[in-house]
Design an enzyme around this catalytic site. Structure first.
Site, mmCIF file in Angstrom:
data_model
loop_
_atom_site.group_PDB
_atom_site.id
_atom_site.type_symbol
_atom_site.label_atom_id
_atom_site.label_comp_id
_atom_site.label_asym_id
_atom_site.label_seq_id
_atom_site.Cartn_x
_atom_site.Cartn_y
_atom_site.Cartn_z
ATOM 1 N N SER A 83 0.935 -1.238 -0.052
ATOM 2 C CA SER A 83 -0.176 0.025 -0.108
ATOM 3 C C SER A 83 0.883 1.240 -0.063
ATOM 4 O O SER A 83 2.015 1.056 0.438
ATOM 5 C CB SER A 83 -0.895 -0.011 1.391
ATOM 6 O OG SER A 83 0.073 0.447 2.338
ATOM 7 N N ASP A 84 0.183 2.485 -0.293
ATOM 8 C CA ASP A 84 0.954 3.592 -0.073
ATOM 9 C C ASP A 84 0.774 3.950 1.515
ATOM 10 O O ASP A 84 0.092 3.090 2.143
ATOM 11 C CB ASP A 84 0.435 4.740 -0.921
ATOM 12 C CG ASP A 84 1.471 5.588 -1.248
ATOM 13 O OD1 ASP A 84 2.295 6.074 -0.159
ATOM 14 O OD2 ASP A 84 1.470 6.441 -2.484
ATOM 15 N N TRP A 85 1.237 4.912 1.805
ATOM 16 C CA TRP A 85 1.667 5.384 3.120
ATOM 17 C C TRP A 85 0.104 5.622 3.856
ATOM 18 O O TRP A 85 -1.011 6.388 3.414
ATOM 19 C CB TRP A 85 1.892 6.658 3.256
ATOM 20 C CG TRP A 85 2.175 7.087 4.792
ATOM 21 C CD1 TRP A 85 1.413 8.168 5.377
ATOM 22 C CD2 TRP A 85 3.323 7.098 5.633
ATOM 23 N NE1 TRP A 85 1.710 8.281 6.801
ATOM 24 C CE2 TRP A 85 2.996 7.709 6.879
ATOM 25 C CE3 TRP A 85 4.522 6.438 5.710
ATOM 26 C CZ2 TRP A 85 3.942 7.783 7.977
ATOM 27 C CZ3 TRP A 85 5.490 6.482 6.680
ATOM 28 C CH2 TRP A 85 4.980 7.070 7.810
ATOM 29 N N GLU A 86 -0.299 4.488 4.628
ATOM 30 C CA GLU A 86 -1.717 4.644 5.287
ATOM 31 C C GLU A 86 -2.754 4.483 4.366
ATOM 32 O O GLU A 86 -3.937 4.915 4.643
ATOM 33 C CB GLU A 86 -2.022 5.614 6.379
ATOM 34 C CG GLU A 86 -0.924 5.605 7.730
ATOM 35 C CD GLU A 86 -1.313 6.856 8.584
ATOM 36 O OE1 GLU A 86 -1.660 7.770 8.017
ATOM 37 O OE2 GLU A 86 -1.297 6.345 9.841
#
Length: 714
Positions: free
Chosen positions: A265-268
Site C-alpha cells: 500500500s501507499d502510506w496508510e
C-alpha cells in the site's frame, strides 16, 4: 528507440519456491501477519520487541548501515525463524548524489543515462542499508497543476514505458555480491496522475480502455524489466479506491498479467479506505484490502491489528494470507537477504558523492536542460562579454535545485547557478554582478531597484526565476502555473531596461511563460537539476555544452488549457476547436527543444507502402546537422491510425533516436514499426491491429516533421 528491450520479469524458480514453502510451513499466523506489516516509523524499544517476535516484515525510512544491521541482527538472530527485514526508502532521483528531478531527466531522452543515474542512486542507498527502493514513479501526467508531475516522465505512454523500464534496470542492476540486492517498486498503481483538478489524492474516473492504453503500459514495462514489487495508488478509480480494488490488484495485475511479486500500500492507504467512505472502520478496511490482493500494509498497522480476528471470523481466508507471505518471502530470497543480510558500514563513505557519481550528475543535468527560445543568437553568451548581471531569488538557492523527494541530498552538496556562472565567467575574465531582485513569493521596491541598476550596468542580464523545491511534489498542487507575481514584476522591470535578457527557469512542472516568450529573446528551461545544477547551466549559457534536451510534457499558454497533451483526440469538429480568449495551441509542444546548431530533415522513406497484418513497416529519414557546431538531435517518429473501431489520437509517439552529428554531418535514421506500435485497445478491451491507412511523421518534435503514409491490409 523503436522497440522494447528483452523482457525479464520477476520469475519463480523451483529452489526458491521450495525454500519459501518450507519456511511457510513453520510459521504461526502471527508470524505470517508480521511479514505483511511495514512500519513507517520506528521506536527502538517497542518496535524492537516486535521484530524479535517476528511481527515485522519491513521498515520504511531506516538509514545508516549500523542501524540497519542492528535491526537486521534482531530479525535474523533473535526472532524464532530468522526471517530478514526489507528496509525501504523513497529514492526518487538520487540518494546523496541528487540528480535532476525525474521529469527533467526524461527530457534527456537518454535511456542509458537514465539507467545509470538509477543504478548510482541504488548503489548509494544500498551502502546505507536500504534494500527496497520505492521507485520509479511511472504515472502518466498531463495536468501540470498536479505537483507530482515532477516525479514522472511526462505525458506520453510510449516514452514513459521506456523510461520506466530503464529506471527499473538501473535500480536492479545489483552489480555486487557482498550485501543484499535492491528491488524496485514502480508506483502508483494506477492512474494517480489523472487526479481531478490536478489536486493530489483526488478522484479518478476513467474508462477501462484509457486505463489499458495510457496508464497501464508503464507499469507493465516496469514489471517486464524485472520489478518484483508494486505500490498501489492513493486514489479511487471509478468509485473503488486502488488499495481495495480487487479488479485492479487481483484480476488485472496478478491473474491477467501473472505478477508473482507483492503489492504494498501507499502510506496508510489501507486506513484511508475509511476516509474514502469505502470502509466503515479499520477492520473492514483490512478485510477489503487483503481480499483485493494487497500484500503489505504500509504503516497503518491494520493488518497487524485485525487480520487474525478477520481470519477467525472467516472474513479473510488463510490462503489469502499464505499467498501474500509467499510473495514477500520470494522477494526476500531474490534479494539474497537470507544469505547476505548485512551491509559493510564502510561502504557509504566510499560511495556517497563519489567523483564519478558527481560527474554523472553534471552530465545528466546538461542533457536535461531544454532551450525553449533563442532569438538572434542570444545564446551562447559571447566571449567578448565583460559584465554579466545574475538576478533572481533562485540564482543562489542550492536547496531549490534539489527539488522534491531529494533523498539524502543536502543544500551544501549543491552548486548553485550563481556559483556555476561565476566560475565560468571568471575563466573568461568577465565580471558578475549578483542581486536577488525579489523573494520567491514576494519582493520590495528597494530590491527591484537594485536589480534594475545591476542590469543597466551589465552587457547581459541572466534572470533565474521559477519555483522553490516545495512548490512541486507530493501535496503541492497549484491553481496557477504562472511565475509568482513578484518574480513576474522583476522580469518585466529588467526587460524594460533594454539590456538583453536570458531567462533561466527553475521548475518542477511546466510553467506558463507566454509573456516571457513574447518579450525575452532567450529562455532556458532549467528544471531542478540537482547537485550539479550550477556547472550544468553555466556550461549551457557559455556554450561549453550544446543543449539537446526536449520536452516530455507540453507547456501550455495558460493554466486554463490543462490538462493538455500533444496526443489529443480528433473530435468531430476539429476545425472548430478553440478558445474565445486564447490561441488553442500550446506555447511549447511535446518534443520541442532547440540547439545551438540546426538540423534538417529530408528523404522520408517508407519501405512498405502496403504491409499485411503481422508484418513490419520500416520508415527512415535523412537528418543533417546544417549548422556550424557539433550537436545531438533527438529524432522522433509519430503515427496516426486514420480510421479505427476506437477513435485514435491525432499523433502518437512510436519511436525516437538520440543521434550525435558533427557540423555538416548527415545520418539516416530508421525505425521499424511492428504490431506493438500499430495496435490499440478495442471496444472489447483487447489489443488489436486493424487494417487501414496510417500517417507517419519523422521530425524534431510533435509539432513538425516529414509526413508520409502506408496501409495495413488483411
Amino acid at each position: 528507440m523503436d522497440s522494447k528491450q528483452a523482457k525479464k520479469p520477476f520469475k519463480l524458480d523451483a529452489e526458491t519456491e521450495a525454500a519459501v514453502e518450507a519456511l511457510l510451513a513453520q510459521m504461526t499466523l502471527q508470524e505470517k501477519i508480521g511479514q505483511l506489516t511495514q512500519l513507517g516509523t520506528f521506536d527502538e524499544e517497542s518496535d524492537g520487541e516486535l521484530i524479535e517476535e517476528g511481527m515485522v516484515g519491513s521498515i520504511l525510512g531506516i538509514r545508516g548501515a549500523d542501524t540497519a544491521n542492528e535491526l537486521q541482527r534482531i530479525a535474523v538472530e533473535e526472532s524464532r525463524l530468522g526471517i530478514p527485514l526489507l528496509f525501504a526508502d523513497d529514492v526518487i532521483h538520487g540518494y546523496r548524489s541528487t540528480f535532476p528531478i525525474p521529469l527533467a531527466e526524461s527530457s534527456s531522452w537518454n535511456l542509458e543515462l537514465l539507467e545509470e543515474t538509477a543504478a548510482i542512486a541504488a548503489r548509494e542507498a544500498s551502502s546505507d542499508g536500504i534494500n527496497w527502493i520505492l521507485a520509479p514513479m511511472v504515472d502518466i501526467a498531463r495536468d501540470a497543476r498536479w505537483g507530482r508531475i515532477a516525479e514522472g516522465a511526462g505525458e506520453d505512454t510510449f516514452l514513459g514505458s521506456a523510461v520506466a523500464a530503464a529506471r527499473v534496470r538501473g535500480i536492479q542492476r545489483n552489480d555486487w555480491s557482498d550485501r543484499p540486492h535492491i528491488m524496485a517498486c514502480p508506483k502508483h498503481f494506477a492512474a494517480y496522475g489523472l487526479a481531478e483538478g490536478g489536486r493530489d489524492y483526488n478522484t479518478v474516473d476513467v474508462s477501462e480502455t484509457r486505463l489499458r492504453e495510457t496508464y497501464f503500459p508503464p507499469f507493465q514495462a516496469a514489471l517486464d524489466a524485472g520489478a518484483g514489487t508494486i505500490m498501489a495508488a492513493f486514489n479511487e478509480i471509478n468509485g473503488v479506491p486502488a488499495s481495495g480494488n480487487r479488479w485492479l490488484l487481483k484480476d488485472v495485475l496478478q491473474d491477467e498479467w501473472g505478477f508473482n511479486g507483492f503489492v504494498v500500500s501507499d502510506w496508510e492507504s489501507v486506513d484511508e479506505l475509511v476516509q474514502h467512505g469505502f470502509a466503515a472502520d479499520r477492520e473492514q478496511a483490512g478485510k477489503l484490502a487483503a481480499n483485493a490482493g494487497m500484500h503489505m500494509d504500509m504503516h497503518s498497522l491494520i493488518f497487524h491489528e485485525h487480520l487474525a480476528s478477520l481470519i477467525d471470523k472467516g472474513d479473510v481466508k488463510l490462503e489469502v494470507i499464505d499467498d501474500a507471505v509467499r510473495r514477500i518471502l520470494r522477494v526476500k530470497h531474490a534479494l539474497g537477504l537470507f544469505k547476505h543480510p548485512y551491509v559493510d558500514n564502510k561502504l557509504a563513505g566510499e560511495f556517497m558523492l563519489h567523483e564519478e557519481h558527481v560527474a554523472t550528475a553534471r552530465e545528466m543535468a546538461r542533457q536535461s536542460v531544454v532551450l525553449l527560445k533563442n532569438e538572434n543568437g542570444t545564446l551562447p553568451l559571447q566571449p567578448s562579454l565583460k559584465k554579466l548581471a545574475v538576478i533572481g531569488p533562485l540564482a543562489d538557492h542550492g536547496e531549490a535545485q534539489l527539488g522534491c523527494w531529494r533523498g539524502q541530498g543536502r543544500p551544501e552538496d549543491t552548486v548553485s547557478l550563481l556559483s556555476g556562472i561565476q566560475a565560468l565567467a571568471h575563466e573568461r575574465k568577465a565580471e558578475v554582478l549578483y542581486v536577488p531582485g525579489s523573494g520567491v513569493l514576494d519582493g520590495t521596491d528597494e530590491a527591484l531597484e537594485q536589480a534594475i541598476q545591476a542590469a543597466k550596468a551589465s552587457d547581459v542580464a541572466v534572470l533565474v526565476l521559477g519555483e522553490n523545491a516545495d512548490m512541486s511534489g507530493e501535496n503541492n498542487s497549484r491553481v496557477s502555473l504562472e511565475l509568482p507575481a513578484a518574480q513576474q514584476r522583476l522580469l518585466e522591470a529588467v526587460h524594460a531596461t533594454g539590456v538583453p535578457v536570458v531567462l533561466v527557469v527553475v521548475n518542477g512542472r511546466p510553467l506558463t511563460l507566454e509573456w516571457a516568450d513574447a518579450h525575452i529573446p532567450a529562455i532556458v528551461n532549467g528544471w531542478q537539476l540537482g547537485i550539479q545544477a550550477g556547472p550544468a547551466i553555466a556550461d549551457i549559457l557559455f556554450g561549453a555544452a550544446n543543449p539537446s534536451g526536449k520536452l516530455t510534457v507540453t507547456f501550455p499558454r495558460h493554466t486554463g488549457q490543462v490538462p493538455i497533451s500533444y496526443n489529443m483526440k480528433k473530435t468531430g469538429r476539429p476545425h472548430m476547436r478553440r478558445y474565445v480568449d486564447s490561441d488553442i495551441a500550446p506555447l511549447y509542444a511535446f518534443g520541442h527543444g532547440l540547439s545551438y546548431t540546426s538540423f534538417g530533415y529530408e528523404e522520408l522513406r517508407i519501405e512498405q507502402a502496403e504491409a499485411k497484418l503481422g508484418e513490419t513497416v520500416t520508415v527512415s529519414a535523412k537528418v543533417t546537422n546544417t549548422g556550424d557546431r557539433d550537436g545531438v538531435e533527438i529524432v522522433q517518429l509519430y503515427i496516426c491510425d486514420e480510421a479505427a473501431s476506437v477513435t485514435r489520437p491525432v499523433k502518437e509517439l512510436k519511436g525516437f533516436s538520440r543521434i550525435p552529428l558533427k557540423a555538416g554531418e548527415s545520418a539516416t535514421v530508421s525505425f521499424t514499426l511492428s504490431e506493438e506500435q500499430l495496435g490499440f485497445i478495442n471496444q472489447a478491451h483487447k489489443f488489436v491491429v486493424e487494417p487501414g491507412i496510417f500517417k507517419v511523421w519523422i521530425g524534431p518534435s510533435s509539432a513538425e516533421g516529414l509526413e508520409g503514409s502506408f496501409e495495413i491490409i488483411e
